[in-house]
Design an enzyme around this catalytic site. Structure first.
Site, mmCIF file in Angstrom:
data_model
loop_
_atom_site.group_PDB
_atom_site.id
_atom_site.type_symbol
_atom_site.label_atom_id
_atom_site.label_comp_id
_atom_site.label_asym_id
_atom_site.label_seq_id
_atom_site.Cartn_x
_atom_site.Cartn_y
_atom_site.Cartn_z
ATOM 1 N N ASN A 166 0.860 -1.185 0.000
ATOM 2 C CA ASN A 166 0.000 0.000 0.000
ATOM 3 C C ASN A 166 0.897 1.235 0.000
ATOM 4 O OD1 ASN A 166 -1.805 2.047 0.484
ATOM 5 N ND2 ASN A 166 -2.444 1.322 2.506
ATOM 6 N N LYS A 194 0.065 4.276 -0.278
ATOM 7 C CA LYS A 194 -0.592 5.452 0.327
ATOM 8 C C LYS A 194 -0.378 6.700 -0.549
ATOM 9 C CE LYS A 194 -0.321 3.139 4.741
ATOM 10 N NZ LYS A 194 -0.294 3.217 6.204
ATOM 11 N N HIS A 221 -9.711 0.877 5.071
ATOM 12 C CA HIS A 221 -8.405 1.090 5.709
ATOM 13 C C HIS A 221 -8.598 2.007 6.916
ATOM 14 C CE1 HIS A 221 -4.323 2.346 6.470
ATOM 15 N NE2 HIS A 221 -3.941 1.291 5.791
ATOM 16 N N GLU A 226 -7.009 4.415 8.016
ATOM 17 C CA GLU A 226 -6.849 5.857 7.748
ATOM 18 C C GLU A 226 -8.130 6.432 7.130
ATOM 19 O OE1 GLU A 226 -3.153 5.391 5.610
ATOM 20 O OE2 GLU A 226 -2.226 4.790 7.498
ATOM 21 N N GLY A 263 2.420 2.389 10.820
ATOM 22 C CA GLY A 263 3.331 3.519 10.654
ATOM 23 C C GLY A 263 4.033 3.931 11.936
HETATM 24 P P1 13P Z 1 2.926 0.435 7.703
HETATM 25 O O1 13P Z 1 3.463 -0.857 7.131
HETATM 26 O O2 13P Z 1 3.647 1.639 7.199
HETATM 27 O O3 13P Z 1 2.798 0.364 9.178
HETATM 28 O O4 13P Z 1 1.427 0.581 7.119
HETATM 29 C C1 13P Z 1 0.563 -0.480 7.210
HETATM 30 C C2 13P Z 1 -0.644 -0.172 6.413
HETATM 31 O O5 13P Z 1 -1.417 0.701 6.764
HETATM 32 C C3 13P Z 1 -0.873 -0.927 5.172
HETATM 33 O O6 13P Z 1 -2.151 -0.711 4.680
#
Ligand code: 13P
Length: 246
Positions: free
Chosen positions: A9, A11, A94, A96, A172
């Site tokens: 992902n 992002k 997700h 977020e 994250g």
């Molecule tokens: P990280 O691997 O950066 O922690 O993110 C995970 C994530 O949200 C994947 O969708």
């Protein structure tokens, strides 16, 4: 048999050039195997990444989708548009999207339905916050998130999608769920799905790195990973992918 997957992902990162470079590095190395690799670039990089992975074993996915089929929804992207762009998968729910953009369990269920209706495979993301974990509500929160989708589309349709358990506190942050913590939640999800869910692919996400991937993926109910930050670097992501046992 659960199909093992490794999903990156990306992002809201990168430029067309950086996305194409990364996709090119991955497609040059990643060979067809029982493990499927999927890349989730931003919407505006889908077409360029599609070209960069053409003819390779890597599949394309999108990070979000509208619950609406078409119409006056400025700024939204429909499931049909994603299919038209060559997407096979889409992330729905997700954390977020849930936390920053107010997506409720019901909205996520509508998006799941729209995606599957258009022929995409949704990857339904679920997970608890730190506060919820501290209150021992993890399994309740995660199973409620899944129940909302089961109520909308039926258990059989949920079981033919993919579910990604991503504890919010691990995304994250560099803090990963221990393999035991992750397995405990994956097991609860597997039990919720019952007999229909024995072959449903369940992913773990949240600060997955090459150094912790193998231990996570060795758990019996973890069939692969959904990787954020570490998917932006080709060698690291390939190392993670190679630690999944098909
Ligand atoms: P990280 O691997 O950066 O922690 O993110 C995970 C994530 O949200 C994947 O969708």
């Amino acid at each position: 048999m659960c199909k093992p997957l490794i999903a990156g992902n990306w992002k809201m990162h990168g430029t067309t050039d950086s996305a194409v470079t990364l996709a090119g590095q991955l497609s040059a190395t990643w060979k067809a195997s029982a493990v499927e690799m999927i890349l989730f670039p931003s919407f505006v990089h889908l077409a360029a990444v599609r070209e960069a992975i053409a003819g390779s074993a890597i599949a394309l996915g999108a990070q979000n989708v509208s619950q609406h089929a078409a119409g006056a929804f400025t700024g939204e992207i429909s499931a049909e548009m994603l299919v038209d762009q060559g997407c096979k998968y889409v992330l729905v729910g997700h954390s977020e999207r849930r936390a920053l953009f107010g997506e409720s369990n019901e909205t996520v269920a509508e998006k799941f339905k729209a995606a599957q209706g258009a022929g995409l495979t949704p990857i339904l993301c679920v997970g608890e916050s730190l506060q919820q974990r501290q209150k021992m509500q993890t399994v309740e929160v995660v199973t409620d998130q899944i129940t909302a989708v089961i109520d909308a589309v039926g258990l059989d349709n949920v079981c033919r999608a993919v579910i990604a358990y991503e504890p919010v506190w691990a995304i994250g942050t560099g803090e990963t769920a221990t393999p035991e913590q992750a397995q405990e939640v994956h097991r609860a999800i597997r039990e919720q799905l019952g007999d229909l869910g024995v072959a449903t692919t369940l992913l773990y996400g949240g600060s997955v790195k090459a150094s912790n991937a193998a231990a996570l993926f060795a758990q019996p109910d973890i069939n692969g990973g959904l990787v954020g930050g570490a998917s932006l670097e080709a060698e690291e992501f390939l190392n993670i992918a190679q630690s999944i046992e098909a």
